[in-house]
Design a protein around this motif. Structure first.
Motif, PDB file in Angstrom:
ATOM      1  N   ALA A   1      89.273   3.235  41.377  1.00 40.62           N
ATOM      2  CA  ALA A   1      89.941   2.966  42.654  1.00 40.62           C
ATOM      3  C   ALA A   1      91.311   3.620  42.624  1.00 40.62           C
ATOM      4  CB  ALA A   1      90.080   1.471  42.893  1.00 40.62           C
ATOM      5  N   LEU A   2      91.812   3.934  43.788  1.00 42.04           N
ATOM      6  CA  LEU A   2      93.140   4.513  43.931  1.00 42.04           C
ATOM      7  C   LEU A   2      94.005   3.539  44.728  1.00 42.04           C
ATOM      8  CD1 LEU A   2      94.884   7.025  43.411  1.00 42.04           C
ATOM      9  CD2 LEU A   2      94.070   7.929  45.587  1.00 42.04           C
ATOM     10  N   VAL A   3      95.128   3.142  44.148  1.00 39.94           N
ATOM     11  CA  VAL A   3      96.059   2.220  44.799  1.00 39.94           C
ATOM     12  C   VAL A   3      97.256   3.052  45.242  1.00 39.94           C
ATOM     13  CG1 VAL A   3      97.473   0.148  44.534  1.00 39.94           C
ATOM     14  CG2 VAL A   3      95.285   0.335  43.313  1.00 39.94           C
ATOM     15  N   THR A   4      97.520   3.050  46.557  1.00 40.65           N
ATOM     16  CA  THR A   4      98.576   3.914  47.089  1.00 40.65           C
ATOM     17  C   THR A   4      99.702   3.153  47.773  1.00 40.65           C
ATOM     18  OG1 THR A   4      97.342   4.199  49.149  1.00 40.65           O
ATOM     19  CG2 THR A   4      96.975   5.845  47.417  1.00 40.65           C
ATOM     20  N   THR A   5      99.569   1.820  47.867  1.00 41.29           N
ATOM     21  CA  THR A   5     100.613   1.008  48.496  1.00 41.29           C
ATOM     22  C   THR A   5     100.933  -0.195  47.627  1.00 41.29           C
ATOM     23  OG1 THR A   5      99.076  -0.408  49.715  1.00 41.29           O
ATOM     24  CG2 THR A   5      99.791   1.637  50.811  1.00 41.29           C
ATOM     25  N   GLU A   6     102.101  -0.739  47.819  1.00 32.49           N
ATOM     26  CA  GLU A   6     102.515  -1.922  47.066  1.00 32.49           C
ATOM     27  C   GLU A   6     101.588  -3.109  47.321  1.00 32.49           C
ATOM     28  OE1 GLU A   6     106.596  -4.471  46.390  1.00 32.49           O
ATOM     29  OE2 GLU A   6     106.715  -2.383  47.041  1.00 32.49           O
ATOM     30  N   GLU A   7     101.032  -3.198  48.527  1.00 35.59           N
ATOM     31  CA  GLU A   7     100.096  -4.276  48.845  1.00 35.59           C
ATOM     32  C   GLU A   7      98.846  -4.191  47.971  1.00 35.59           C
ATOM     33  OE1 GLU A   7     101.472  -2.258  51.367  1.00 35.59           O
ATOM     34  OE2 GLU A   7     103.031  -3.774  51.681  1.00 35.59           O
ATOM     35  N   GLY A   8      98.511  -3.005  47.505  1.00 35.55           N
ATOM     36  CA  GLY A   8      97.344  -2.820  46.656  1.00 35.55           C
ATOM     37  C   GLY A   8      97.458  -3.544  45.324  1.00 35.55           C
ATOM     38  N   ILE A   9      98.659  -3.840  44.885  1.00 31.29           N
ATOM     39  CA  ILE A   9      98.873  -4.569  43.632  1.00 31.29           C
ATOM     40  C   ILE A   9      98.339  -5.999  43.758  1.00 31.29           C
ATOM     41  CG2 ILE A   9     100.657  -5.455  42.045  1.00 31.29           C
ATOM     42  CD1 ILE A   9     100.171  -2.445  41.805  1.00 31.29           C
ATOM     43  N   ASP A  10      98.265  -6.514  44.986  1.00 26.24           N
ATOM     44  CA  ASP A  10      97.750  -7.867  45.197  1.00 26.24           C
ATOM     45  C   ASP A  10      96.295  -8.014  44.747  1.00 26.24           C
ATOM     46  OD1 ASP A  10     100.197  -8.574  46.241  1.00 26.24           O
ATOM     47  OD2 ASP A  10      99.571  -8.335  48.336  1.00 26.24           O
ATOM     48  N   ALA A  11      95.562  -6.918  44.616  1.00 25.63           N
ATOM     49  CA  ALA A  11      94.165  -6.975  44.173  1.00 25.63           C
ATOM     50  C   ALA A  11      94.054  -7.259  42.675  1.00 25.63           C
ATOM     51  CB  ALA A  11      93.449  -5.673  44.510  1.00 25.63           C
ATOM     52  N   PHE A  12      95.160  -7.160  41.954  1.00 22.32           N
ATOM     53  CA  PHE A  12      95.150  -7.478  40.528  1.00 22.32           C
ATOM     54  C   PHE A  12      95.337  -8.972  40.332  1.00 22.32           C
ATOM     55  CE2 PHE A  12      96.075  -3.005  40.375  1.00 22.32           C
ATOM     56  CZ  PHE A  12      95.393  -2.580  39.255  1.00 22.32           C
ATOM     57  N   ASP A  13      94.604  -9.534  39.399  1.00 24.33           N
ATOM     58  CA  ASP A  13      94.746 -10.935  39.045  1.00 24.33           C
ATOM     59  C   ASP A  13      95.839 -11.020  37.970  1.00 24.33           C
ATOM     60  OD1 ASP A  13      94.551 -13.576  38.367  1.00 24.33           O
ATOM     61  OD2 ASP A  13      92.377 -13.547  38.040  1.00 24.33           O
ATOM     62  N   LEU A  14      97.082 -11.112  38.414  1.00 21.11           N
ATOM     63  CA  LEU A  14      98.219 -11.062  37.492  1.00 21.11           C
ATOM     64  C   LEU A  14      98.189 -12.198  36.476  1.00 21.11           C
ATOM     65  CD1 LEU A  14     101.078  -9.969  39.918  1.00 21.11           C
ATOM     66  CD2 LEU A  14      99.674  -8.542  38.432  1.00 21.11           C
ATOM     67  N   ASP A  15      97.576 -13.319  36.820  1.00 19.63           N
ATOM     68  CA  ASP A  15      97.484 -14.441  35.881  1.00 19.63           C
ATOM     69  C   ASP A  15      96.551 -14.130  34.709  1.00 19.63           C
ATOM     70  OD1 ASP A  15      99.219 -15.953  37.414  1.00 19.63           O
ATOM     71  OD2 ASP A  15      97.595 -16.859  38.586  1.00 19.63           O
TER      72      ASP A  15
ATOM     73  N   VAL B   1      90.414  -7.866  35.493  1.00 23.49           N
ATOM     74  CA  VAL B   1      91.792  -8.022  35.964  1.00 23.49           C
ATOM     75  C   VAL B   1      92.017  -7.442  37.356  1.00 23.49           C
ATOM     76  CG1 VAL B   1      92.747  -8.118  33.635  1.00 23.49           C
ATOM     77  CG2 VAL B   1      92.580  -5.913  34.809  1.00 23.49           C
ATOM     78  N   TYR B   2      91.051  -6.663  37.855  1.00 23.42           N
ATOM     79  CA  TYR B   2      91.163  -6.046  39.182  1.00 23.42           C
ATOM     80  C   TYR B   2      90.015  -6.579  40.031  1.00 23.42           C
ATOM     81  CZ  TYR B   2      91.952  -2.358  42.658  1.00 23.42           C
ATOM     82  OH  TYR B   2      92.229  -1.670  43.815  1.00 23.42           O
ATOM     83  N   ARG B   3      90.327  -7.387  41.042  1.00 21.42           N
ATOM     84  CA  ARG B   3      89.307  -8.126  41.785  1.00 21.42           C
ATOM     85  C   ARG B   3      88.218  -7.256  42.424  1.00 21.42           C
ATOM     86  NH1 ARG B   3      94.034 -10.894  43.328  1.00 21.42           N
ATOM     87  NH2 ARG B   3      94.312 -12.731  42.048  1.00 21.42           N
ATOM     88  N   PRO B   4      88.536  -6.105  43.038  1.00 25.32           N
ATOM     89  CA  PRO B   4      87.448  -5.298  43.600  1.00 25.32           C
ATOM     90  C   PRO B   4      86.639  -4.574  42.518  1.00 25.32           C
ATOM     91  CG  PRO B   4      89.558  -4.691  44.583  1.00 25.32           C
ATOM     92  CD  PRO B   4      89.844  -5.607  43.444  1.00 25.32           C
ATOM     93  N   GLY B   5      87.115  -4.599  41.299  1.00 27.36           N
ATOM     94  CA  GLY B   5      86.493  -3.848  40.207  1.00 27.36           C
ATOM     95  C   GLY B   5      85.371  -4.588  39.521  1.00 27.36           C
TER      96      GLY B   5
END
Length: 188
Positions: free
Chosen positions: A76-90, A60-64
């Protein structure tokens, strides 16, 4: 997916739609947090309050981690809202999974992502401690569960939403994880 209730399992709300995190926090008082699964927890080290959420449904996490076969670890540590884009929400199996991610307030919180592959879907996380410094988020966790009836293996993702205790933002996450009698230490 697990139906066993624990701190990392999805919250169950009956009746109307689940309340937002802010509304929930406004409606409850300090001691109630310890009694309700999935709510803020004060770690034993006196560290920051944190909330955990577990997802057992593949990459569910593309870099993972992307494969479920062999045992592997990722953080991984996500510290900004843009970091949520790395998740495959679908790929997120439940609305509660998306809601947990989308409700992180990065002005006051940060998000740790911990993944372990090659573990049975019957396993669940327990997080006895979280600590936060100016440079590092440290998560102490245990991944344990019943022996499965079948030889299934999943990528188990633990999300740790941590309330910042100072204005600084760490740039690393360190994880100490006990799983199947092994003590693993990894970072990201």
């Amino acid at each position: 997916m697990r139906d066993v209730e624990r701190r990392s399992s999805a919250r169950r709300w009956h009746g109307s739609a689940p309340p937002t995190r802010r509304r929930f926090l406004a409606l409850t008082a300090g001691d109630v947090f310890a009694a309700v699964g999935g709510c803020l927890t004060d770690p034993s080290s006196g560290g920051p309050p944190y909330e955990i959420h577990e997802i057992d449904d593949g990459p569910v996490y593309r870099p993972g981690l992307q494969a479920t076969g062999e045992r592997a670890y990722f953080a991984a540590l996500v510290t900004t809202e843009e970091g949520i884009d790395a998740f495959d929400l679908d790929r997120l199996p439940r609305a509660a999974d998306r809601e947990f991610l989308e409700s992180v307030d990065f002005a006051t919180e940060l998000l740790g992502v911990i993944q372990v592959s090659g573990v049975p879907s019957t396993y669940g996380y327990r997080v006895p401690d979280v600590s936060l410094s100016d440079v590092n988020l440290t998560v102490i966790a245990v991944l344990e569960g019943d022996t499965p009836a079948t030889a299934d293996a999943v990528i188990s993702t633990l999300l740790v939403r941590v309330t910042r205790t100072s204005g600084s933002t760490p740039d690393r996450i360190s994880v100490e994880l006990d799983v199947d009698g092994d003590h693993e230490i990894f970072s990201g």
